[in-house]
Design a protein around this motif. Structure first.
Motif, PDB file in Angstrom:
ATOM      1  N   SER A  60      -5.181 -12.920  -6.422  1.00 17.78           N
ATOM      2  CA  SER A  60      -4.592 -14.020  -7.317  1.00 17.78           C
ATOM      3  C   SER A  60      -3.940 -15.053  -6.257  1.00 17.78           C
ATOM      4  CB  SER A  60      -3.688 -13.661  -8.309  1.00 17.78           C
ATOM      5  OG  SER A  60      -4.361 -12.940  -9.215  1.00 17.78           O
ATOM      6  N   ARG A  61      -3.408 -14.662  -5.101  1.00 21.25           N
ATOM      7  CA  ARG A  61      -2.762 -15.751  -4.050  1.00 21.25           C
ATOM      8  C   ARG A  61      -3.763 -16.054  -3.154  1.00 21.25           C
ATOM      9  NH1 ARG A  61       2.457 -12.242  -2.009  1.00 21.25           N
ATOM     10  NH2 ARG A  61       1.054 -10.827  -2.002  1.00 21.25           N
ATOM     11  N   GLY A  62      -5.148 -15.948  -3.317  1.00 23.94           N
ATOM     12  CA  GLY A  62      -6.134 -16.427  -2.170  1.00 23.94           C
ATOM     13  C   GLY A  62      -6.107 -15.754  -1.167  1.00 23.94           C
ATOM     14  N   GLN A  63      -5.277 -14.327  -1.021  1.00 25.78           N
ATOM     15  CA  GLN A  63      -5.283 -13.391   0.239  1.00 25.78           C
ATOM     16  C   GLN A  63      -6.677 -12.629   0.069  1.00 25.78           C
ATOM     17  OE1 GLN A  63      -1.550 -11.912  -0.281  1.00 25.78           O
ATOM     18  NE2 GLN A  63      -0.725 -13.116   1.388  1.00 25.78           N
ATOM     19  N   PHE A  64      -7.110 -12.298   1.412  1.00 27.25           N
ATOM     20  CA  PHE A  64      -8.495 -11.471   1.596  1.00 27.25           C
ATOM     21  C   PHE A  64      -8.216  -9.786   1.441  1.00 27.25           C
ATOM     22  CE2 PHE A  64      -9.322 -15.576   3.692  1.00 27.25           C
ATOM     23  CZ  PHE A  64     -10.659 -16.001   2.737  1.00 27.25           C
ATOM     24  N   CYS A  65      -8.635  -9.195   0.620  1.00 30.58           N
ATOM     25  CA  CYS A  65      -8.309  -7.874   0.676  1.00 30.58           C
ATOM     26  C   CYS A  65      -9.270  -7.202   1.758  1.00 30.58           C
ATOM     27  CB  CYS A  65      -8.878  -7.172  -0.755  1.00 30.58           C
ATOM     28  SG  CYS A  65      -8.101  -7.865  -2.246  1.00 30.58           S
ATOM     29  N   GLY A  66      -8.286  -6.178   2.511  1.00 26.91           N
ATOM     30  CA  GLY A  66      -8.978  -5.423   3.560  1.00 26.91           C
ATOM     31  C   GLY A  66      -9.224  -6.213   4.631  1.00 26.91           C
ATOM     32  N   GLN A  67      -8.522  -7.487   5.032  1.00 26.82           N
ATOM     33  CA  GLN A  67      -9.019  -8.084   6.278  1.00 26.82           C
ATOM     34  C   GLN A  67      -8.180  -7.691   7.341  1.00 26.82           C
ATOM     35  OE1 GLN A  67      -8.042 -12.222   5.906  1.00 26.82           O
ATOM     36  NE2 GLN A  67      -8.341 -12.704   8.188  1.00 26.82           N
ATOM     37  N   GLY A 122      -6.334  -7.179  10.814  1.00 31.74           N
ATOM     38  CA  GLY A 122      -5.042  -8.068  11.129  1.00 31.74           C
ATOM     39  C   GLY A 122      -4.193  -8.494  10.306  1.00 31.74           C
ATOM     40  N   THR A 123      -4.189  -8.191   9.070  1.00 32.27           N
ATOM     41  CA  THR A 123      -3.131  -8.753   8.133  1.00 32.27           C
ATOM     42  C   THR A 123      -2.265  -7.577   7.177  1.00 32.27           C
ATOM     43  OG1 THR A 123      -4.880  -8.820   6.180  1.00 32.27           O
ATOM     44  CG2 THR A 123      -4.728 -10.570   7.835  1.00 32.27           C
ATOM     45  N   GLU A 124      -1.575  -7.943   6.530  1.00 33.43           N
ATOM     46  CA  GLU A 124      -0.810  -6.941   5.819  1.00 33.43           C
ATOM     47  C   GLU A 124      -1.682  -5.976   4.716  1.00 33.43           C
ATOM     48  OE1 GLU A 124       1.112  -9.957   2.745  1.00 33.43           O
ATOM     49  OE2 GLU A 124       2.348  -9.026   3.994  1.00 33.43           O
ATOM     50  N   LEU A 125      -2.950  -6.807   4.477  1.00 34.13           N
ATOM     51  CA  LEU A 125      -3.755  -6.208   3.563  1.00 34.13           C
ATOM     52  C   LEU A 125      -4.957  -5.580   4.146  1.00 34.13           C
ATOM     53  CD1 LEU A 125      -3.778  -9.097   0.923  1.00 34.13           C
ATOM     54  CD2 LEU A 125      -2.374  -7.157   0.570  1.00 34.13           C
ATOM     55  N   GLU A 126      -4.851  -5.092   5.353  1.00 34.96           N
ATOM     56  CA  GLU A 126      -5.886  -4.524   6.031  1.00 34.96           C
ATOM     57  C   GLU A 126      -6.095  -3.038   5.287  1.00 34.96           C
ATOM     58  OE1 GLU A 126      -6.973  -3.181  10.635  1.00 34.96           O
ATOM     59  OE2 GLU A 126      -5.140  -4.008  10.214  1.00 34.96           O
ATOM     60  N   LYS A 127      -5.008  -2.375   4.821  1.00 37.45           N
ATOM     61  CA  LYS A 127      -5.410  -1.131   4.455  1.00 37.45           C
ATOM     62  C   LYS A 127      -5.525  -1.191   2.685  1.00 37.45           C
ATOM     63  CE  LYS A 127      -2.776   1.330   8.240  1.00 37.45           C
ATOM     64  NZ  LYS A 127      -1.714   2.151   8.437  1.00 37.45           N
ATOM     65  N   LYS A 128      -5.689  -2.384   2.340  1.00 37.76           N
ATOM     66  CA  LYS A 128      -5.811  -2.473   0.862  1.00 37.76           C
ATOM     67  C   LYS A 128      -7.138  -3.332   0.525  1.00 37.76           C
ATOM     68  CE  LYS A 128      -0.853  -2.643  -0.280  1.00 37.76           C
ATOM     69  NZ  LYS A 128       0.071  -3.173  -0.962  1.00 37.76           N
ATOM     70  N   LEU A 140      -9.553  -2.881  -1.724  1.00 40.00           N
ATOM     71  CA  LEU A 140     -10.114  -3.088  -2.934  1.00 40.00           C
ATOM     72  C   LEU A 140      -9.228  -4.058  -4.101  1.00 40.00           C
ATOM     73  CD1 LEU A 140     -10.707   0.855  -3.589  1.00 40.00           C
ATOM     74  CD2 LEU A 140     -12.268  -0.963  -2.904  1.00 40.00           C
ATOM     75  N   LEU A 141      -9.966  -4.605  -4.967  1.00 39.40           N
ATOM     76  CA  LEU A 141      -9.506  -5.673  -5.636  1.00 39.40           C
ATOM     77  C   LEU A 141      -9.050  -4.974  -7.174  1.00 39.40           C
ATOM     78  CD1 LEU A 141      -8.465  -8.792  -5.890  1.00 39.40           C
ATOM     79  CD2 LEU A 141     -10.605  -9.165  -6.869  1.00 39.40           C
TER      80      LEU A 141
END
Length: 705
Positions: A68-75, A77-83, A85-86
């Motif tokens: 919902s914030r426009g961030q990419f899941c699982g990308q 090098g980001t804090e969402l690398e280990k997440k 799934l949406l």
């Protein structure tokens, strides 16, 4: 003689004897300079569009799901690398028609490490510390144990409930099942939605359907991509086999042209006959199998194409199609048997020419590399253009007291990511840039194909007009012709390819309109569109034929495109009888050669990838769709075979035009000898005399009547 003069007057004057003419003219100037400048400017603009797209685009929008914030899941090098799934807070919100309009569910979405595995409501989880710690994995940051459940829901920090879910294309969807005719989720048919309401599991179905309508194609693409990663080296081996087979066939055709043509004809009939036999065996084997009598119409569209191979109607359709093709080929061979003999003689002469210009066999590799660059540039630019929009956020109003049976009534207003768009000048003209990308793709691709045709035409014309072969030929005829084409005739190539590209882009627009009008009930509009599509298809075929022959004349005489196209057209009109005899018959024989190579390699690929042969069961890769590598090998084999046989086709067309010019320039005397071989002159001259005599007889007979 008066009648001949009148005939030639309608179709231009025949060529006159020129003692200085020795083949492709060396002293020539640049042609169609305006088109050359226009093409260079268009290429510079195309490069600018590519740079702009690459600076603005982001292919990650296609690869990764977006929260919902426009961030990419699982990308990476980001804090969402280990997440990766949406997760949807309320999947039932996806049942809204807004999903189909804006491609985004009007509910909060966040990236999670794992999908929820059990039923749980916030109100119940809040009373148990361990459950609440598990629940917070699916909540936004900022949730604490000191906050009350109503406050958490009011702020929209957590979903009201969790349902057992499974990952599907990197998204968490309810684990729907079915017991009899009852829809279940997590093995139960009803659940608490977190607000005191009991909901049926079937209420989740509409949300799941709408949420997946946008990404079903992506699932198929991902499976196909996985199949390619598992089978790419086997596909390369299949394409290498196709290349070796094509090259071997061409070499044998060089020395055994007559025998190879008839062997090719017999093998094509046998391969198609085996296909009919195999389809019948599959059709018979499915007799009595459960579900095998379902029709294709009843089955509908299935992403797993192997499902169609489990029903009898598919194999029956294949069998009928192959039988019709086999019968048509046999009938054509019967009615064209005399013309085939003449075409075989011309193929023999083409084999001699290719024997003196052997590097021409490998020239299609150069054309293929250039086409691959054009296609890759177009595809990459298209991806970057389509992903160059900016994230657009919208305000969504969620009222949580609807149908509630308790006092909990909360209204939440969220600013959520909605879709990718933009209102800048660049984004307003994005469709125009995509159109420009497609048009330049057609123009560049046609230019590359035309360059290959003109280069080969110049090389084979050098062979024909060499009086003493190969002593009078240039040392490197292909490279000499390529240099002349690029140095002097880039404008002519750009002119011919521009005309063809305009027609092709119009055909694309007509196909787009046809797709949009599929649901229309206006029969006149459909009829008019069908007529336009047919007319432009015929026009494209004619322009391709005219361009091909115009490029031959440009390669020989060095004149501009329009003059060369006119000269080629009139020359063909003055020799219409020969054109009717040779052109399509020779093309038909070469097409059979391509069909034979594709059939042999395709049958081998089918038995290998489908695991029908026990010897290959452990060797063949395990795939989602075994038809993916088979189809790739078949298409690739056809392109490879087409590349090799296109050399023969171009050689035949060039020799034919040169032969017609030779007959008009020379008379076979000692002072004006023919440049053609004696065997070619004997066959084509006899054919001309017999056809001309037949035509004169029919005209005289009609006059007497």
């Amino acid at each position: 003689m008066a009648e001949d003069g009148e005939y030639y007057g309608k179709h231009g004057e025949p060529r006159k004897y020129d003692p200085t003419f020795k083949g492709p003219i060396q002293n020539r100037g640049c042609t169609d300079i305006v088109c050359c400048i226009l093409f260079v400017l268009a290429l510079l603009g195309y490069i600018a569009v590519g740079i702009l797209a690459w600076s603005q685009g982001d292919p990650r929008k296609v690869i990764y799901p977006t929260d919902s914030r426009g961030q990419f899941c699982g990308q990476a090098g980001t804090e969402l690398e280990k997440k990766p799934l949406l997760f949807y807070f309320n999947i039932m919100k996806c049942a809204s028609p807004m999903v189909l309009l804006e491609f985004q569910c009007p509910t909060t979405q966040m990236c999670v490490e794992k999908c929820p595995e059990k039923f749980m409501t916030l109100l119940k989880a809040y009373t148990n510390k361990n459950d609440f710690e598990y629940y917070k994995k699916f909540c936004k940051e900022g949730v604490t144990n000191t906050m009350g459940a109503p406050e958490i829901l009011r702020l929209g920090l957590c979903p009201a409930m969790l349902t057992p879910s499974k990952p599907f294309t990197r998204r968490c969807f309810p684990a729907l099942g079915q017991k009899g005719k009852v829809i279940t989720v997590g093995n139960i048919s009803s659940f608490d939605d977190g607000y005191g309401n009991m909901r049926d599991a079937k209420d989740l179905v509409d949300g799941v359907k709408n949420a997946t309508v946008v990404i079903e194609a992506r699932q198929v693409v991902m499976k196909i991509f996985e199949d390619y990663t598992q089978s790419w080296y086997w596909i390369l081996i299949g394409l290498v086999i196709a290349m070796v087979t094509s090259l071997l066939f061409i070499i044998l055709l060089r020395y055994l042209a007559g025998i190879m043509v008839w062997v090719m004809i017999v093998l094509v009939i046998l391969v198609i006959g085996y296909g009919i036999f195999h389809c019948y065996m599959e059709y018979a084997a499915l007799k009595g199998e459960p579900g095998a009598n379902v029709t294709i119409q009843q089955l509908g569209f299935q992403t797993d194409l192997s499902v169609y191979l489990q029903i009898r109607q598919t194999w029956l359709a294949f069998m009928i199609i192959l039988a019709i093709v086999d019968v048509v080929i046999i009938l054509l061979l019967i009615f064209l048997r005399k013309r085939i003999l003449i075409a075989v003689a011309l193929i023999k002469e083409a084999s001699r020419a290719i024997g003196h210009v052997m590097c021409s066999l490998f020239f299609p590799l150069f054309t293929f590399v250039l086409l691959a660059i054009v296609i890759a540039y177009w595809a990459v630019t298209a991806v970057f253009l389509s992903t160059s929009n900016e994230p657009v956020y919208k305000v969504f109003n969620e009222t949580l007291c609807e149908h509630s049976r308790n006092s909990l009534c909360i209204t939440c207003i969220h600013c959520l990511f909605a879709f990718y768009g933009g209102e800048t000048v660049y984004h307003k003209y994005l469709i125009g840039l995509q159109f420009y990308n497609v048009f330049l793709f057609f123009w560049c691709a046609n230019f590359v194909i035309g360059l290959g045709q003109m280069t080969l035409a110049g090389a084979f014309a050098s062979y024909y007009w060499a009086f003493v072969k190969p002593d009078d030929m240039p040392a490197f005829p292909v490279f000499s012709s390529l240099g002349r084409s690029l140095r002097y005739h880039t404008g002519s190539l750009a002119f011919g390819s521009l005309i063809l590209s305009i027609i092709q882009i119009i055909r694309v627009l007509l196909e787009y309109l046809d797709h949009k009008l599929k649901g229309a009930k206006n029969k006149f509009a459909k009829f008019l569109l069908c007529c336009l599509k047919c007319c432009f298809w015929c026009l494209e075929k004619f322009i391709k034929f005219l361009n091909r022959n115009a490029y031959i004349m440009v390669a020989i005489y060095g004149k501009n495109f329009c003059t060369s196209a006119r000269d080629a057209f009139f020359l063909l009109m003055r020799n219409m009888i020969r054109v009717a005899v040779l052109d399509k018959v020779t093309d038909f024989l070469l097409f059979l050669g391509k069909l034979l190579i594709v059939g042999l390699v395709g049958v081998f690929a089918f038995f290998f990838f489908s695991g029908r042969v026990k010897a290959f069961e452990n060797t063949a890769p395990h795939l989602h769709y075994y038809w993916v590598p088979i189809l790739t090998v078949v298409i690739g084999s056809y392109l490879i075979a087409h590349g090799f046989f296109s050399v023969y086709a171009m050689c035949v067309d060039t020799l034919f035009l040169c032969f017609c010019e030779d007959l008009e320039r020379n008379d076979g005397s000692a002072s004006r000898p023919y440049y053609m071989s004696s065997s070619l002159h004997e066959i084509l001259w006899k054919n001309k005399v017999s056809k001309a005599a037949e035509q004169i007889f029919q005209e005289n007979h009609s006059v007497h009547i």
